[in-house]
Design an enzyme around this catalytic site. Structure first.
Site, PDB file in Angstrom:
ATOM      1  N   LEU A 119       0.853  -1.183   0.000  1.00  0.00           N
ATOM      2  CA  LEU A 119       0.000   0.000   0.000  1.00  0.00           C
ATOM      3  C   LEU A 119       0.887   1.231   0.000  1.00  0.00           C
ATOM      4  CD1 LEU A 119      -2.657  -1.021   2.715  1.00  0.00           C
ATOM      5  CD2 LEU A 119      -2.899  -1.157   0.219  1.00  0.00           C
ATOM      6  N   ASP A 120       0.397   2.303  -0.612  1.00  0.00           N
ATOM      7  CA  ASP A 120       1.137   3.559  -0.594  1.00  0.00           C
ATOM      8  C   ASP A 120       1.355   4.021   0.843  1.00  0.00           C
ATOM      9  OD1 ASP A 120       1.126   3.587  -3.348  1.00  0.00           O
ATOM     10  OD2 ASP A 120      -0.620   4.901  -3.502  1.00  0.00           O
ATOM     11  N   ARG A 121       2.343   4.838   1.011  1.00  0.00           N
ATOM     12  CA  ARG A 121       2.705   5.348   2.345  1.00  0.00           C
ATOM     13  C   ARG A 121       1.506   5.864   3.126  1.00  0.00           C
ATOM     14  NH1 ARG A 121       5.674  10.203   1.016  1.00  0.00           N
ATOM     15  NH2 ARG A 121       3.581  11.110   0.979  1.00  0.00           N
ATOM     16  N   THR A 123      -1.757   5.380   2.400  1.00  0.00           N
ATOM     17  CA  THR A 123      -2.953   4.549   2.292  1.00  0.00           C
ATOM     18  C   THR A 123      -2.990   3.584   3.473  1.00  0.00           C
ATOM     19  OG1 THR A 123      -2.921   4.660  -0.125  1.00  0.00           O
ATOM     20  CG2 THR A 123      -4.215   2.896   0.864  1.00  0.00           C
ATOM     21  N   ARG A 255      -5.934   6.764  -7.278  1.00  0.00           N
ATOM     22  CA  ARG A 255      -5.638   8.191  -7.142  1.00  0.00           C
ATOM     23  C   ARG A 255      -5.673   8.883  -8.507  1.00  0.00           C
ATOM     24  NH1 ARG A 255      -0.116   7.898  -3.855  1.00  0.00           N
ATOM     25  NH2 ARG A 255      -0.265  10.184  -4.012  1.00  0.00           N
TER      26      ARG A 255
END
Length: 321
Positions: A119-121, A123, A255
């Site tokens: 997961l993104d930082r 998220t 996004r």
């Protein structure tokens, strides 16, 4: 003057052949390179705003500091068996920090921990950690082949949608400046600067609420195949909560598609999301991986893993979580 004479002097032998002046060849090569650049597909979505560079750098430094101190607890565990465990990753923490602290809450010290998904930082939500190489390989393959169903929830700011359910199909790739961008669906397969290719990406969105008011479910699904510049209305300050179902797994896919729909995720400054809004500053985007549905990699039993929803989902975006 002697230096200039040395720079521009040429020696020739009887066998020397000079068909074109050196500078003429260079200019021709430059023109050829320029013509090649013109053949690259043009991104549909805009580049990150200039302000995003400094903000993202600061967020990365803060996340590094937070990650260095982070430790999982049993309260973070959503599901666990002898083969894997699923945890609720918090916002603003790197995946590697979650993986690093996994052995601290597992009794079997012989486990070999691996990330099955990332997961993104900023998220939050469901992240799976496997306990062996074999299980990791199976799950990574399942994610790659899109056999695992994923749903996310996001809080966006923009115009109130004139749709309740929509699917966006487009291209995905890095522009010449290195930023991820939306490309036309017809550009899928074309070469990008640096040698990568435009790849396909598709996301289905459902509106959950607008300005805190829940919307009725809708079976009618609009489909947008991205062909050119965005035609949907942009601007506005409606609080739009959407549920997203990515059918592919491209970097920053949700996004990017929210940005294309004119409802960028709040705090997502890289993709033109509101950084300052109604007197508040938002650190990090508000995107949450709420659910994973999959067949267990060992038993083949169907399992559904859900993470608790952040408070901003149900409180009109007014909380700090």
């Amino acid at each position: 003057m002697s230096l200039l004479r040395n720079l521009f002097s040429f020696s020739f032998t009887a066998n020397s052949i000079l068909t074109k002046p050196y500078f003429a060849i260079s200019i021709k090569a430059m023109e050829s390179t320029s013509e090649l650049n013109l053949q690259y597909p043009k991104p549909i979505s805009p580049p990150p705003p200039p302000i995003s560079k400094d903000i993202e750098l600061r967020r990365a430094m803060e996340a590094s500091s937070k990650s260095s101190l982070f430790n999982l607890t049993r309260d973070d565990v959503l599901y666990e068996d002898e083969h894997l465990m699923a945890v609720n990753k918090p916002k603003g923490v790197y995946c590697e920090a979650v993986l690093r602290s996994a052995p601290q809450i597992v009794l079997d010290s012989s486990s070999e921990f691996h990330l099955a998904n990332r997961l993104d930082r900023d998220t939050s939500g469901v992240m799976i950690i496997t306990k062996s190489h074999k299980v990791a390989a199976k799950l990574v393959k399942a994610f790659t082949e899109h056999k695992i169903r994923k749903s996310y929830i996001a809080l966006c700011i923009g115009s109130s949608p004139n749709w309740r359910k929509i699917t966006v199909s487009s291209g995905h790739g890095r522009s010449k400046h290195g930023a991820w961008r939306v490309y036309a669906a017809l550009d899928v397969g074309r070469v990008l600067p640096g040698g990568s290719f435009v790849r396909d990406m598709e996301t289905t969105f459902e509106v959950v609420s607008v300005n805190g008011g829940e919307t009725e479910s809708c079976e009618v699904e609009n489909v947008i195949v991205v062909e050119g510049e965005q035609e949907l209305s942009c601007g506005g300050d409606a609080v739009v909560v959407v549920r997203a179902f990515p059918r592919s797994g491209r970097t920053h896919q949700i996004r990017l598609h929210c940005q294309y729909l004119g409802i960028s995720i709040r705090g997502d400054v890289k993709y033109h999301g509101m950084y300052e809004w109604r007197g508040r500053t938002f650190e990090g985007h508000e995107l949450h991986a709420e659910c994973l549905s999959l067949d267990h990699p060992v038993t083949d039993d169907p399992i559904v893993i859900r993470a608790p929803l952040p408070c901003w989902v149900t409180e009109d975006g007014k909380c700090n979580g």
